[in-house]
Design a protein around this motif. Structure first.
Motif, PDB file in Angstrom:
ATOM      1  N   UNK A 142       0.830  -1.211   0.000  1.00 16.97           N
ATOM      2  CA  UNK A 142       0.000   0.000   0.000  1.00 16.97           C
ATOM      3  C   UNK A 142       0.860   1.255   0.000  1.00 16.97           C
ATOM      4  N   UNK A 143       1.935   1.257   0.772  1.00 16.85           N
ATOM      5  CA  UNK A 143       2.833   2.413   0.818  1.00 16.85           C
ATOM      6  C   UNK A 143       3.522   2.602  -0.527  1.00 16.85           C
ATOM      7  N   UNK A 144       3.967   1.508  -1.148  1.00 17.18           N
ATOM      8  CA  UNK A 144       4.623   1.604  -2.453  1.00 17.18           C
ATOM      9  C   UNK A 144       3.651   2.101  -3.519  1.00 17.18           C
ATOM     10  N   UNK A 145       2.431   1.647  -3.462  1.00 19.24           N
ATOM     11  CA  UNK A 145       1.428   2.088  -4.425  1.00 19.24           C
ATOM     12  C   UNK A 145       1.104   3.575  -4.230  1.00 19.24           C
ATOM     13  N   UNK A 146       1.006   4.006  -2.970  1.00 21.01           N
ATOM     14  CA  UNK A 146       0.753   5.417  -2.686  1.00 21.01           C
ATOM     15  C   UNK A 146       1.910   6.288  -3.180  1.00 21.01           C
ATOM     16  N   UNK A 147       3.139   5.823  -2.985  1.00 22.52           N
ATOM     17  CA  UNK A 147       4.304   6.577  -3.466  1.00 22.52           C
ATOM     18  C   UNK A 147       4.278   6.683  -4.986  1.00 22.52           C
ATOM     19  N   UNK A 148       3.907   5.604  -5.663  1.00 27.69           N
ATOM     20  CA  UNK A 148       3.829   5.643  -7.122  1.00 27.69           C
ATOM     21  C   UNK A 148       2.742   6.609  -7.585  1.00 27.69           C
ATOM     22  N   UNK A 149       1.622   6.618  -6.904  1.00 24.39           N
ATOM     23  CA  UNK A 149       0.551   7.571  -7.238  1.00 24.39           C
ATOM     24  C   UNK A 149       1.017   9.013  -7.085  1.00 24.39           C
ATOM     25  N   UNK A 150       1.727   9.289  -5.984  1.00 25.79           N
ATOM     26  CA  UNK A 150       2.215  10.646  -5.746  1.00 25.79           C
ATOM     27  C   UNK A 150       3.218  11.069  -6.812  1.00 25.79           C
ATOM     28  N   UNK A 151       4.092  10.154  -7.233  1.00 25.36           N
ATOM     29  CA  UNK A 151       5.046  10.490  -8.290  1.00 25.36           C
ATOM     30  C   UNK A 151       4.324  10.747  -9.606  1.00 25.36           C
ATOM     31  N   UNK A 152       3.318   9.947  -9.922  1.00 25.58           N
ATOM     32  CA  UNK A 152       2.552  10.166 -11.151  1.00 25.58           C
ATOM     33  C   UNK A 152       1.818  11.500 -11.101  1.00 25.58           C
ATOM     34  N   UNK A 153       1.234  11.832  -9.940  1.00 25.68           N
ATOM     35  CA  UNK A 153       0.539  13.114  -9.791  1.00 25.68           C
ATOM     36  C   UNK A 153       1.504  14.281  -9.943  1.00 25.68           C
ATOM     37  N   UNK A 154       2.704  14.128  -9.399  1.00 23.79           N
ATOM     38  CA  UNK A 154       3.706  15.185  -9.521  1.00 23.79           C
ATOM     39  C   UNK A 154       4.074  15.414 -10.984  1.00 23.79           C
ATOM     40  N   UNK A 155       4.266  14.319 -11.717  1.00 24.88           N
ATOM     41  CA  UNK A 155       4.597  14.452 -13.137  1.00 24.88           C
ATOM     42  C   UNK A 155       3.456  15.122 -13.899  1.00 24.88           C
ATOM     43  N   UNK A 156       2.204  14.757 -13.582  1.00 21.82           N
ATOM     44  CA  UNK A 156       1.060  15.385 -14.244  1.00 21.82           C
ATOM     45  C   UNK A 156       0.994  16.870 -13.946  1.00 21.82           C
ATOM     46  N   UNK A 157       1.262  17.265 -12.689  1.00 19.96           N
ATOM     47  CA  UNK A 157       1.248  18.685 -12.333  1.00 19.96           C
ATOM     48  C   UNK A 157       2.349  19.446 -13.053  1.00 19.96           C
ATOM     49  N   UNK A 158       3.524  18.824 -13.206  1.00 19.26           N
ATOM     50  CA  UNK A 158       4.607  19.482 -13.929  1.00 19.26           C
ATOM     51  C   UNK A 158       4.195  19.771 -15.368  1.00 19.26           C
ATOM     52  N   UNK A 159       3.567  18.824 -16.012  1.00 18.09           N
ATOM     53  CA  UNK A 159       3.144  19.020 -17.391  1.00 18.09           C
ATOM     54  C   UNK A 159       2.026  20.054 -17.459  1.00 18.09           C
ATOM     55  N   UNK A 160       1.089  19.986 -16.530  1.00 21.31           N
ATOM     56  CA  UNK A 160      -0.034  20.920 -16.535  1.00 21.31           C
ATOM     57  C   UNK A 160       0.437  22.363 -16.389  1.00 21.31           C
ATOM     58  N   UNK A 161       1.402  22.572 -15.490  1.00 18.61           N
ATOM     59  CA  UNK A 161       1.896  23.925 -15.239  1.00 18.61           C
ATOM     60  C   UNK A 161       3.087  24.288 -16.125  1.00 18.61           C
ATOM     61  N   UNK A 162       3.402  23.422 -17.056  1.00 18.39           N
ATOM     62  CA  UNK A 162       4.504  23.628 -18.010  1.00 18.39           C
ATOM     63  C   UNK A 162       5.817  23.927 -17.292  1.00 18.39           C
ATOM     64  N   UNK A 163       6.097  23.173 -16.245  1.00 21.12           N
ATOM     65  CA  UNK A 163       7.327  23.371 -15.475  1.00 21.12           C
ATOM     66  C   UNK A 163       8.364  22.357 -15.942  1.00 21.12           C
ATOM     67  N   UNK A 164       8.867  22.552 -17.162  1.00 16.40           N
ATOM     68  CA  UNK A 164       9.829  21.610 -17.731  1.00 16.40           C
ATOM     69  C   UNK A 164      11.265  21.972 -17.398  1.00 16.40           C
ATOM     70  N   UNK A 165      11.473  22.989 -16.629  1.00 11.55           N
ATOM     71  CA  UNK A 165      12.820  23.398 -16.292  1.00 11.55           C
ATOM     72  C   UNK A 165      12.836  23.819 -14.831  1.00 11.55           C
ATOM     73  N   UNK A 166      14.012  23.915 -14.279  1.00 11.24           N
ATOM     74  CA  UNK A 166      14.151  24.413 -12.917  1.00 11.24           C
ATOM     75  C   UNK A 166      15.162  25.548 -12.932  1.00 11.24           C
ATOM     76  N   UNK A 167      15.311  26.205 -11.812  1.00 11.08           N
ATOM     77  CA  UNK A 167      16.259  27.317 -11.763  1.00 11.08           C
ATOM     78  C   UNK A 167      17.699  26.843 -11.918  1.00 11.08           C
TER      79      UNK A 167
END
Length: 88
Positions: free
Chosen positions: A27-52
């Motif tokens: 369950x913890x591993x699945x939750x971590x995978x969900x959070x990583x997928x959500x993070x990637x989706x948010x990066x694409x949504x907000x067009x954050x393809x670069x960092x400082x």
């Protein structure tokens, strides 16, 4: 007990390695995978393809060109003085 494939989690595994883990660990591993997928989706949504730190000059440029609170206050005082002179 759930069975997971370590090759899906760790990219350095070249062959399938199946391991049984407890339901809590799964369950913890699945939750971590969900959070990583959500993070990637948010990066694409907000067009954050670069960092400082993408380039060495970006962060320094932002730091050098930012005004300090003291400079902002002095500019506002000078602007207010100019407006007083113009209105007089």
């Amino acid at each position: 007990m759930k069975t997971i494939n370590l090759r899906w989690i760790y990219p350095h595994y070249r062959q399938d390695v199946f391991v049984e883990v407890s339901d809590e660990v799964w369950a913890v591993m699945r939750q971590a995978q969900r959070e990583m997928n959500n993070y990637e989706r948010r990066k694409v949504y907000h067009r954050a393809w670069y960092s400082l730190d993408a380039y060495s000059w970006t962060e320094n440029y932002a730091l050098e060109h930012g005004r300090s609170p003291e400079e902002i206050l002095l500019e506002r005082e000078e602007q207010a003085a100019r407006l007083r002179l113009v209105s007089a």
